[in-house]
Structures are given as structure tokens and as C-alpha cells.
Design a protein around this motif. Sequence first.
Motif, PDB file in Angstrom:
ATOM      1  N   GLY A   1      35.506 -31.401 -38.108  1.00 47.75           N
ATOM      2  CA  GLY A   1      34.453 -31.695 -37.143  1.00 47.75           C
ATOM      3  C   GLY A   1      35.023 -32.286 -35.866  1.00 47.75           C
ATOM      4  N   ASP A   2      34.298 -32.086 -34.789  1.00 48.86           N
ATOM      5  CA  ASP A   2      34.703 -32.627 -33.492  1.00 48.86           C
ATOM      6  C   ASP A   2      34.105 -34.020 -33.342  1.00 48.86           C
ATOM      7  OD1 ASP A   2      35.358 -33.225 -30.931  1.00 48.86           O
ATOM      8  OD2 ASP A   2      34.231 -31.591 -29.993  1.00 48.86           O
ATOM      9  N   PRO A   3      34.931 -35.074 -33.344  1.00 46.60           N
ATOM     10  CA  PRO A   3      34.382 -36.435 -33.264  1.00 46.60           C
ATOM     11  C   PRO A   3      33.510 -36.660 -32.041  1.00 46.60           C
ATOM     12  CG  PRO A   3      36.704 -36.485 -33.873  1.00 46.60           C
ATOM     13  CD  PRO A   3      36.386 -35.072 -33.485  1.00 46.60           C
ATOM     14  N   GLU A   4      33.887 -36.139 -30.896  1.00 46.91           N
ATOM     15  CA  GLU A   4      33.100 -36.361 -29.679  1.00 46.91           C
ATOM     16  C   GLU A   4      31.721 -35.711 -29.788  1.00 46.91           C
ATOM     17  OE1 GLU A   4      35.236 -35.103 -26.281  1.00 46.91           O
ATOM     18  OE2 GLU A   4      36.859 -36.556 -26.524  1.00 46.91           O
TER      19      GLU A   4
ATOM     20  N   VAL B   1      29.730 -36.987 -41.563  1.00 44.82           N
ATOM     21  CA  VAL B   1      30.828 -37.877 -41.949  1.00 44.82           C
ATOM     22  C   VAL B   1      31.840 -37.130 -42.817  1.00 44.82           C
ATOM     23  CG1 VAL B   1      31.406 -39.909 -43.324  1.00 44.82           C
ATOM     24  CG2 VAL B   1      29.516 -40.005 -41.704  1.00 44.82           C
ATOM     25  N   GLU B   2      31.355 -36.320 -43.758  1.00 47.96           N
ATOM     26  CA  GLU B   2      32.263 -35.551 -44.611  1.00 47.96           C
ATOM     27  C   GLU B   2      33.064 -34.543 -43.793  1.00 47.96           C
ATOM     28  OE1 GLU B   2      29.765 -33.843 -47.557  1.00 47.96           O
ATOM     29  OE2 GLU B   2      29.591 -35.700 -48.740  1.00 47.96           O
ATOM     30  N   ALA B   3      32.419 -33.938 -42.789  1.00 43.39           N
ATOM     31  CA  ALA B   3      33.144 -32.999 -41.934  1.00 43.39           C
ATOM     32  C   ALA B   3      34.245 -33.712 -41.152  1.00 43.39           C
ATOM     33  CB  ALA B   3      32.174 -32.307 -40.982  1.00 43.39           C
ATOM     34  N   LEU B   4      33.945 -34.911 -40.667  1.00 39.55           N
ATOM     35  CA  LEU B   4      34.962 -35.679 -39.953  1.00 39.55           C
ATOM     36  C   LEU B   4      36.101 -36.092 -40.881  1.00 39.55           C
ATOM     37  CD1 LEU B   4      32.681 -37.944 -37.704  1.00 39.55           C
ATOM     38  CD2 LEU B   4      34.110 -36.031 -36.958  1.00 39.55           C
ATOM     39  N   GLU B   5      35.767 -36.466 -42.111  1.00 39.00           N
ATOM     40  CA  GLU B   5      36.801 -36.850 -43.077  1.00 39.00           C
ATOM     41  C   GLU B   5      37.715 -35.681 -43.410  1.00 39.00           C
ATOM     42  OE1 GLU B   5      34.573 -40.444 -45.557  1.00 39.00           O
ATOM     43  OE2 GLU B   5      34.561 -38.381 -46.315  1.00 39.00           O
TER      44      GLU B   5
ATOM     45  N   TYR C   1      30.122 -34.956 -32.687  1.00 37.10           N
ATOM     46  CA  TYR C   1      29.350 -35.541 -33.779  1.00 37.10           C
ATOM     47  C   TYR C   1      28.914 -36.968 -33.480  1.00 37.10           C
ATOM     48  CZ  TYR C   1      30.205 -31.716 -37.060  1.00 37.10           C
ATOM     49  OH  TYR C   1      30.216 -30.500 -37.692  1.00 37.10           O
ATOM     50  N   LEU C   2      29.612 -37.668 -32.583  1.00 39.90           N
ATOM     51  CA  LEU C   2      29.266 -39.053 -32.304  1.00 39.90           C
ATOM     52  C   LEU C   2      27.849 -39.176 -31.744  1.00 39.90           C
ATOM     53  CD1 LEU C   2      30.186 -41.979 -32.282  1.00 39.90           C
ATOM     54  CD2 LEU C   2      31.105 -41.609 -29.976  1.00 39.90           C
ATOM     55  N   GLY C   3      27.512 -38.298 -30.809  1.00 46.66           N
ATOM     56  CA  GLY C   3      26.157 -38.330 -30.249  1.00 46.66           C
ATOM     57  C   GLY C   3      25.103 -38.020 -31.300  1.00 46.66           C
ATOM     58  N   SER C   4      25.393 -37.038 -32.176  1.00 46.56           N
ATOM     59  CA  SER C   4      24.435 -36.697 -33.229  1.00 46.56           C
ATOM     60  C   SER C   4      24.259 -37.846 -34.208  1.00 46.56           C
ATOM     61  CB  SER C   4      24.900 -35.440 -33.974  1.00 46.56           C
ATOM     62  OG  SER C   4      24.966 -34.331 -33.102  1.00 46.56           O
ATOM     63  N   LEU C   5      25.367 -38.496 -34.573  1.00 39.44           N
ATOM     64  CA  LEU C   5      25.273 -39.642 -35.478  1.00 39.44           C
ATOM     65  C   LEU C   5      24.454 -40.767 -34.847  1.00 39.44           C
ATOM     66  CD1 LEU C   5      28.909 -39.766 -36.898  1.00 39.44           C
ATOM     67  CD2 LEU C   5      26.819 -39.419 -38.222  1.00 39.44           C
ATOM     68  N   ARG C   6      24.648 -40.977 -33.557  1.00 43.36           N
ATOM     69  CA  ARG C   6      23.892 -42.024 -32.877  1.00 43.36           C
ATOM     70  C   ARG C   6      22.393 -41.714 -32.912  1.00 43.36           C
ATOM     71  NH1 ARG C   6      26.145 -41.548 -28.367  1.00 43.36           N
ATOM     72  NH2 ARG C   6      27.818 -43.095 -28.679  1.00 43.36           N
ATOM     73  N   GLU C   7      22.036 -40.453 -32.704  1.00 42.34           N
ATOM     74  CA  GLU C   7      20.628 -40.076 -32.732  1.00 42.34           C
ATOM     75  C   GLU C   7      20.029 -40.258 -34.124  1.00 42.34           C
ATOM     76  OE1 GLU C   7      18.454 -39.187 -30.360  1.00 42.34           O
ATOM     77  OE2 GLU C   7      20.027 -39.782 -28.961  1.00 42.34           O
ATOM     78  N   GLN C   8      20.785 -39.907 -35.174  1.00 42.26           N
ATOM     79  CA  GLN C   8      20.276 -40.062 -36.527  1.00 42.26           C
ATOM     80  C   GLN C   8      20.096 -41.539 -36.877  1.00 42.26           C
ATOM     81  OE1 GLN C   8      19.157 -37.638 -38.195  1.00 42.26           O
ATOM     82  NE2 GLN C   8      20.004 -35.923 -37.050  1.00 42.26           N
ATOM     83  N   VAL C   9      21.041 -42.384 -36.458  1.00 46.02           N
ATOM     84  CA  VAL C   9      20.904 -43.825 -36.688  1.00 46.02           C
ATOM     85  C   VAL C   9      19.687 -44.364 -35.952  1.00 46.02           C
ATOM     86  CG1 VAL C   9      21.963 -46.076 -36.256  1.00 46.02           C
ATOM     87  CG2 VAL C   9      23.344 -44.204 -37.168  1.00 46.02           C
ATOM     88  N   ARG C  10      19.465 -43.874 -34.730  1.00 44.19           N
ATOM     89  CA  ARG C  10      18.296 -44.310 -33.953  1.00 44.19           C
ATOM     90  C   ARG C  10      17.002 -43.900 -34.663  1.00 44.19           C
ATOM     91  NH1 ARG C  10      15.272 -41.586 -30.152  1.00 44.19           N
ATOM     92  NH2 ARG C  10      14.118 -42.882 -28.673  1.00 44.19           N
ATOM     93  N   ALA C  11      16.969 -42.669 -35.208  1.00 46.34           N
ATOM     94  CA  ALA C  11      15.773 -42.215 -35.924  1.00 46.34           C
ATOM     95  C   ALA C  11      15.514 -43.074 -37.159  1.00 46.34           C
ATOM     96  CB  ALA C  11      15.926 -40.749 -36.318  1.00 46.34           C
ATOM     97  N   LEU C  12      16.568 -43.405 -37.903  1.00 47.78           N
ATOM     98  CA  LEU C  12      16.410 -44.259 -39.074  1.00 47.78           C
ATOM     99  C   LEU C  12      15.921 -45.654 -38.687  1.00 47.78           C
ATOM    100  CD1 LEU C  12      19.512 -43.427 -41.319  1.00 47.78           C
ATOM    101  CD2 LEU C  12      17.104 -43.100 -41.895  1.00 47.78           C
ATOM    102  N   SER C  13      16.495 -46.187 -37.621  1.00 49.85           N
ATOM    103  CA  SER C  13      16.105 -47.520 -37.169  1.00 49.85           C
ATOM    104  C   SER C  13      14.638 -47.546 -36.757  1.00 49.85           C
ATOM    105  CB  SER C  13      16.992 -47.950 -35.996  1.00 49.85           C
ATOM    106  OG  SER C  13      16.602 -49.207 -35.499  1.00 49.85           O
ATOM    107  N   MET C  14      14.183 -46.519 -36.051  1.00 51.62           N
ATOM    108  CA  MET C  14      12.780 -46.466 -35.634  1.00 51.62           C
ATOM    109  C   MET C  14      11.854 -46.366 -36.836  1.00 51.62           C
ATOM    110  SD  MET C  14      12.945 -43.983 -32.267  1.00 51.62           S
ATOM    111  CE  MET C  14      11.161 -43.955 -32.156  1.00 51.62           C
ATOM    112  N   LEU C  15      12.250 -45.571 -37.837  1.00 51.22           N
ATOM    113  CA  LEU C  15      11.410 -45.430 -39.025  1.00 51.22           C
ATOM    114  C   LEU C  15      11.313 -46.749 -39.781  1.00 51.22           C
ATOM    115  CD1 LEU C  15       9.763 -43.780 -41.003  1.00 51.22           C
ATOM    116  CD2 LEU C  15      11.894 -42.996 -42.055  1.00 51.22           C
ATOM    117  N   VAL C  16      12.429 -47.434 -39.950  1.00 46.63           N
ATOM    118  CA  VAL C  16      12.419 -48.728 -40.636  1.00 46.63           C
ATOM    119  C   VAL C  16      11.574 -49.743 -39.860  1.00 46.63           C
ATOM    120  CG1 VAL C  16      13.852 -50.672 -41.368  1.00 46.63           C
ATOM    121  CG2 VAL C  16      14.613 -48.337 -41.804  1.00 46.63           C
TER     122      VAL C  16
END
Length: 298
Positions: free
Chosen positions: A111-114, A103-107, A116-131
Motif C-alpha cells: 500500500g501507498d502510505p501517503e 493497515v494490513e496492506a501497509l504491513e 492511505y493516510l488520508g483514508s485512515l484519517r477519514e475513517q477515524v473521523r467517521a468513527l469518532s463522530m459516531l461515538v
Amino acid sequence: MGDDVKILAVAAASATAAVGAALLLGGSIARRVERLRGAASELAHGDLTARAPEQGPAEIADLGRAFNEMASRLGELFDARRELVAWASHDLRTPLAAMQAMVEALEDGIGDPERYLGSLREQVRALSMLVDDLFELAQIDAGALTLELQEARAGSLVEACLRMLEPEAEARRVRLEARVDGQQAIRCAPEKVQRILFNLVTNSLRHTPNDGSVAVSFQPGADEVRFVVEDTGEGLPPDAARRMFDRFWRGDAARTRGRGGAGLGLAIARGLVEAHGGRIWAEDRPGGGARVSFTLPV
């Protein structure tokens, strides 16, 4: 009169000896009970190393051993709690740190939004699975897990699980096999049994090298049915058979290669099996690799 005096003297001496012995025995028991009370007080104030004496009369010794066993189990419980907090913090911090960096790189516009978008989605998915895993474990521990039992085909449960994991198996070049009679019916909570199989097969895939295989088999019985997941991987590391179903426990090999998950999948599998009234265990496979079995009552 002389005989009466002798009888009285003997009776008095016997009574005196009995009172003295009772006082000595009572004092010894009182001292041991006091030490037991002191150990209980130390344990109540947070000293988990407090132990009671195990000597003395059989009842006091048994009480001391029971107290010490309880203290040992409390120590193990608090150690597991500390490990749970430590590993939960680690597994939450890692994806959060990666997301913050992206997020800081995008700000900053570097960073390349296209990309980083996939990576952000994967990290959100990992957090959701852990919760979700933590929430399910909390339900299991609280005894609040509700099972809706119904008839299901063992073959359908296994095939559905393997279909979900086929892409990962192909990426790892691992062969999946189902050795199940498709017509065999069992009474269970189907989605929970699928979750158990999914977690066990996923764990086997992580520990099976390329060109290996993972097989799921089903063995009917009179009182219980048995599912078996076995692989041609590296086998069980030392102490794994006893600890692999603990929360956040992962073998060193999986951790050092960075292939380990959050360490909750096998703990959830054990909780779901026990909620069905079954049992689960792990052992080395005679031909190499590992074998994990679980049973469900008929």
C-alpha cells in the motif's frame, strides 16, 4: 301469619337470587382477572406477544386495553433496541474493516502510505463522530443533557451553520439560502441550536439533487419561534414523516445510493429540540421536496 310467611319466602328467594348473581358475577370477574394476571406473568417472562382480554365489565375492559397498549409499546421499544444494536454494529464494523484492510496492506508493503493516510484519517473521523453521537444520545435519553440558555441572534445561528456547510453544498452544486431577520433575538443554548440546524441542513443536502436549493427560514411568534429547513429534493418517502426522527432510520433512497449517514443526526435533533421544550416535525413541501420545522419556546 300467612302474610309473614309470604314476605319471608320472597325475601329468601331474593337473597338467594342476589347471592347467586353475585357468585356468577364474581366468578366471571375473577376469571378475567386471572387471565390478566396470566398475561402479565407471560410478559414478565419475556413473551412480548402476550395480550389480556378486553371484554367484561368496563373497569376490567379498560384495564385490559391499558395492559395491551403497554405490551405493544414494550414490543416497539425492544424492536427499536434491536435495530439500534444492529445498525450501530454495522456502522462501526464498516470503517473498522476498511481500516484493518489498509493497515494490513501497509504491513505487507503493498500500500501507498501517503494515499492511505488520508483514508485512515477519514475513517477515524467517521468513527469518532459516531461515538460522539451515541454518547450525546445516551445523555439525552438519561435526561443528563445540560442546556446553558442565553440570548442569541437567530440570523447569526443560521449563518454560522450555512458557512460550515458551504463547501459540501458547492461540491453537490446545491444553493444555500438564509431567510432570517438577523436582528431577531431568541433565548436558547446556541451551540445546541446550531447542531440542530446543522443536522437538518445536512440531511436536506443529502436528498437534494444537483442545481437544487436548501433554504432556512425563521418565523417569530408570541409563544414560540419556528425554524424551517426546506429543500427542492425528492420529498419524503412513505412512512418517513413518522419514522425519520428514529435512531438509525434512513430512507431507502439514501441507503441504496450510499449517501446516508449513521442515521443518528435527526434523532439527536429531535432530542435537542425536546430538551429545549420545543417540537419538531416533517412534511412534504407543496412545491416539491421536503420541509422540516422545529419550534423553541419564547
